[in-house]
Design a protein around this motif. Structure first.
Motif, mmCIF file in Angstrom:
data_model
loop_
_atom_site.group_PDB
_atom_site.id
_atom_site.type_symbol
_atom_site.label_atom_id
_atom_site.label_comp_id
_atom_site.label_asym_id
_atom_site.label_seq_id
_atom_site.Cartn_x
_atom_site.Cartn_y
_atom_site.Cartn_z
ATOM 1 N N SER A 91 0.838 -1.203 0.000
ATOM 2 C CA SER A 91 0.000 0.000 0.000
ATOM 3 C C SER A 91 0.872 1.252 0.000
ATOM 4 O O SER A 91 2.009 1.248 0.487
ATOM 5 C CB SER A 91 -0.905 0.005 1.236
ATOM 6 O OG SER A 91 -1.575 1.232 1.363
ATOM 7 N N HIS A 92 0.322 2.343 -0.567
ATOM 8 C CA HIS A 92 1.013 3.638 -0.579
ATOM 9 C C HIS A 92 0.271 4.675 0.274
ATOM 10 O O HIS A 92 0.575 5.866 0.196
ATOM 11 C CB HIS A 92 1.152 4.144 -2.011
ATOM 12 C CG HIS A 92 1.946 3.232 -2.900
ATOM 13 N ND1 HIS A 92 3.305 3.091 -2.800
ATOM 14 C CD2 HIS A 92 1.542 2.384 -3.887
ATOM 15 C CE1 HIS A 92 3.731 2.224 -3.697
ATOM 16 N NE2 HIS A 92 2.679 1.780 -4.374
ATOM 17 N N SER A 93 -0.699 4.218 1.096
ATOM 18 C CA SER A 93 -1.489 5.129 1.925
ATOM 19 C C SER A 93 -0.901 5.190 3.336
ATOM 20 O O SER A 93 -0.728 4.155 3.986
ATOM 21 C CB SER A 93 -2.945 4.654 1.987
ATOM 22 O OG SER A 93 -3.656 5.346 2.988
ATOM 23 N N SER A 94 -0.611 6.410 3.806
ATOM 24 C CA SER A 94 -0.074 6.554 5.160
ATOM 25 C C SER A 94 -1.099 6.133 6.204
ATOM 26 O O SER A 94 -0.737 5.603 7.263
ATOM 27 C CB SER A 94 0.357 8.008 5.405
ATOM 28 O OG SER A 94 -0.736 8.895 5.233
ATOM 29 N N ASN A 95 -2.382 6.363 5.937
ATOM 30 C CA ASN A 95 -3.418 5.957 6.881
ATOM 31 C C ASN A 95 -3.451 4.446 7.041
ATOM 32 O O ASN A 95 -3.665 3.931 8.141
ATOM 33 C CB ASN A 95 -4.779 6.477 6.428
ATOM 34 C CG ASN A 95 -5.885 6.160 7.431
ATOM 35 O OD1 ASN A 95 -6.424 5.061 7.449
ATOM 36 N ND2 ASN A 95 -6.215 7.136 8.273
ATOM 37 N N ASP A 96 -3.256 3.706 5.950
ATOM 38 C CA ASP A 96 -3.226 2.248 6.024
ATOM 39 C C ASP A 96 -2.110 1.770 6.944
ATOM 40 O O ASP A 96 -2.298 0.864 7.769
ATOM 41 C CB ASP A 96 -3.035 1.643 4.634
ATOM 42 C CG ASP A 96 -4.282 1.773 3.765
ATOM 43 O OD1 ASP A 96 -5.375 1.994 4.335
ATOM 44 O OD2 ASP A 96 -4.162 1.676 2.525
ATOM 45 N N ARG B 264 -7.290 10.991 5.847
ATOM 46 C CA ARG B 264 -8.336 10.218 5.176
ATOM 47 C C ARG B 264 -7.774 8.885 4.686
ATOM 48 O O ARG B 264 -6.767 8.851 3.973
ATOM 49 C CB ARG B 264 -8.903 11.009 3.998
ATOM 50 C CG ARG B 264 -10.094 10.333 3.313
ATOM 51 C CD ARG B 264 -10.647 11.211 2.201
ATOM 52 N NE ARG B 264 -11.782 10.598 1.528
ATOM 53 C CZ ARG B 264 -13.026 10.639 1.979
ATOM 54 N NH1 ARG B 264 -13.294 11.303 3.079
ATOM 55 N NH2 ARG B 264 -14.006 10.057 1.321
ATOM 56 N N PRO B 265 -8.406 7.750 5.052
ATOM 57 C CA PRO B 265 -7.926 6.441 4.586
ATOM 58 C C PRO B 265 -8.205 6.235 3.105
ATOM 59 O O PRO B 265 -9.006 6.963 2.495
ATOM 60 C CB PRO B 265 -8.721 5.452 5.438
ATOM 61 C CG PRO B 265 -9.965 6.185 5.803
ATOM 62 C CD PRO B 265 -9.566 7.637 5.930
ATOM 63 N N ALA B 266 -7.549 5.234 2.524
ATOM 64 C CA ALA B 266 -7.674 4.980 1.088
ATOM 65 C C ALA B 266 -9.108 4.636 0.698
ATOM 66 O O ALA B 266 -9.582 5.041 -0.362
ATOM 67 C CB ALA B 266 -6.729 3.850 0.682
ATOM 68 N N ASN B 267 -9.819 3.872 1.576
ATOM 69 C CA ASN B 267 -11.199 3.513 1.242
ATOM 70 C C ASN B 267 -12.199 4.592 1.648
ATOM 71 O O ASN B 267 -13.395 4.474 1.377
ATOM 72 C CB ASN B 267 -11.580 2.186 1.909
ATOM 73 C CG ASN B 267 -11.541 2.247 3.424
ATOM 74 O OD1 ASN B 267 -11.298 3.307 4.013
ATOM 75 N ND2 ASN B 267 -11.756 1.114 4.062
#
Length: 563
Positions: A270-275, A496-499
């Protein structure tokens, strides 16, 4: 009834200069006067003088946390009966719950790759050790029960009692053990082949928390033996999984390609910091418990030496077993199987290696692991609640009862009752599908805020009290790394998360952070109602110390007209 009645406050306020009553039940003296709290030879168990064990406050009394001296704080109860072995297992039993059997699949689903998942488990191990070393410095400076309560009181002395009240609000409101009870109930019903109806599950969960309360409250030594036995059982189960994983990796089982997940291990990351922040919270939650001995140091033999041995040893055992268990899981199943299995990853591991019948055995193991976790958490939580009551925070029916070791004189059953009440509410009240994950998130966020203030307090003490005795001193770059991680973990949940939904839809992904902050703000209002508002009407609260019949020393506050 007469034994219970001594803890109920009188309708008439006690005078500050109250002397020992005729039956010797309670002694009160002004707060500034020390009490003689020496233990009998049997209670001290041959340990060195209590006063010699807290060198920091002996050299610099200004650093004394709270109202009670070290000797007064350690008085009462069973005395010092926990050695290195029990303290190590106290950490192991708290860390190893059900997370290592289930969360690896959700962490893999969050970060997208086996390599990133394993790196997060290593990061969690490093962060936990950094935190452990910070808590070791504080714990060896102030070897008392209470953990963060003590450290915040030692650093943040102004406004008076603010840190104590805010911590107490969080500890009491969010001091429940519901998830482990529910997990035990669900797994026992699976083993019995019965449907896991909502109220059947809740009924069993209530029975579990009630049993644990009675176990620790009425038979404290048996409680420690059961706690140690279940901790050893958890180690054995994880060692079995690790050894089985080695056999799978050797290619001597029916698993076709046990090395598949380790080729191009970072593919799909994943490339999302929230993840990554969400997954890191889950990893740290699986490691949580490394500070468990800090909460019960009044019960620990030679607390400074024991803490310095048991802390790294207990966390080290869990970290090694966690990392090797994850490798075993990834060797026995494909990445897609783990992410989409819909079961705990350990259950999938047992099914793939031993067959479907082995899954029922794992269900029993998970249930016993959850029970051991509940027993260990409850043991420490009761001591925290007792320390808060001993500090004099305003509680219903007065502090005398809640600070006592009624009825046995050895174990804080009233502190267990404080822990029992929110646990019952959380088990019964909310619908489990959304509420339980949300409540767990709410529980974790204020803890990160307290961690931030503790590490900031470490730097404050290093600057303002550089010569204070420190039996253990953390290497400051580790503290800086832990501080940076704490800040990140407090900020990242607002990204904000990816989903776009987070882990608890339909609730907003940031709501649990706001609720956690609101609970701490309620603590500030509670403090103001106690310490500030009375002054508007010309009153103040003056502290005094009382020694209960069981030897416990408690701080009491009486209202006095400001002259």
């Amino acid at each position: 009834m007469s034994r219970f009645a001594q803890y109920i406050p009188s309708w008439r306020g006690r005078r500050r200069d109250e002397e020992t009553s005729e039956d010797g039940a309670v002694t009160a003296v002004p707060a500034e006067a020390p009490l003689d709290t020496k233990r009998s030879k049997e209670d001290s168990d041959g340990d060195e003088s209590l006063a010699s064990q807290e060198v920091t406050t002996a050299v610099d009394p200004d650093l004394n946390p709270g109202e009670l001296s070290f000797e007064e704080d350690a008085a009462g109860g069973m005395g010092r009966h926990l050695g290195v072995f029990s303290c190590t297992l106290l950490i192991v039993g708290r860390i190893i719950g059900t997370g290592i059997f289930s969360t690896p699949s959700s962490i893999l689903g969050s970060v997208g790759s086996v390599g990133a998942s394993l790196m997060l488990w290593v990061l969690g191990f490093v962060l936990s050790f950094c935190g452990l070393f910070i808590w070791l410095e504080f714990g060896t400076m102030f070897p008392r029960s209470g953990g963060e309560k003590v450290y915040l009181e030692a650093v943040y002395k102004r406004p008076r009692h603010l840190a104590t009240i805010v911590f107490a609000t969080n500890a009491i409101v969010l001091g429940f053990t519901a998830a482990g009870c529910i997990v035990f109930a669900q797994n026992i019903l699976i083993v019995a082949g019965q449907p896991a109806g909502r109220w059947v599950t809740r009924g069993i969960a209530l029975g579990v928390i009630g049993f644990v309360t009675i176990l620790h409250g009425l038979t404290p030594r048996l409680g420690v033996w059961v706690m140690n036995g279940l901790s050893l059982f958890k180690i054995i189960i994880l060692v079995f999984i690790v050894i089985t994983g080695w056999v799978v990796l050797s290619g001597k089982t029916h698993i076709e390609d046990p090395h598949a997940n380790f080729r191009d291990a970072f593919a799909g990351s994943s490339h999302s910091s929230n993840d990554y922040a969400t997954a890191t919270f889950k990893v740290l939650n699986a490691y949580s418990g490394w500070s468990n001995v800090n909460y019960v140091l009044n019960n620990v033999k030679n607390p400074v030496r024991t803490l310095k041995i048991a802390g790294p040893l207990g966390l080290g055992i869990c970290a090694v077993l966690y990392l090797l268990a994850n490798i075993s899981y990834f060797a026995a199943a494909t990445k897609d199987e783990i992410v989409h299995s819909g079961t705990t990853v350990a259950s999938l591991f047992f099914k793939n290696v031993f067959g479907a019948k082995a899954q029922k055995a794992l269900t029993v193991f998970v249930a016993l692991s959850a029970l051991g976790n509940v027993i260990t958490i409850t043991f420490a939580a009761a001591r925290i609640n007792q320390e808060l009551a001993k500090e004099g925070i305003p509680l219903p029916f007065g502090n005398r009862f809640w600070a006592s070791n009624w009825p046995t004189g050895k174990s804080p059953l009233p502190g267990l009752i404080i822990h029992l009440i929110p646990s019952i509410i959380v088990i019964i009240a909310p619908p489990p599908s959304v509420a339980y994950p949300f409540i767990l998130d709410v529980e974790g966020y204020p803890s990160q805020i307290f961690n931030l203030f503790v590490v900031l307090g470490l730097f404050w003490l290093r600057y303002h009290k550089p010569n204070a005795p420190r039996p253990f001193k953390v290497w400051w770059p580790l503290a800086v790394f832990f501080l940076a991680a704490a800040v990140f973990l407090l900020v990242a949940p607002f990204l904000r998360p990816a989903n776009g939904k987070g882990d608890t839809p339909p609730l907003p992904y940031y709501l649990y952070c706001l609720v956690g902050i609101a609970i701490m703000a309620a603590g500030v209002l509670y403090w103001a109602a106690w310490r500030v508002v009375p002054r508007w009407f010309g009153y103040e609260y003056v502290s005094r110390k009382e020694k209960l019949k069981d030897g416990t020393v408690v701080t009491m506050f009486s209202r006095k007209k400001i002259e």
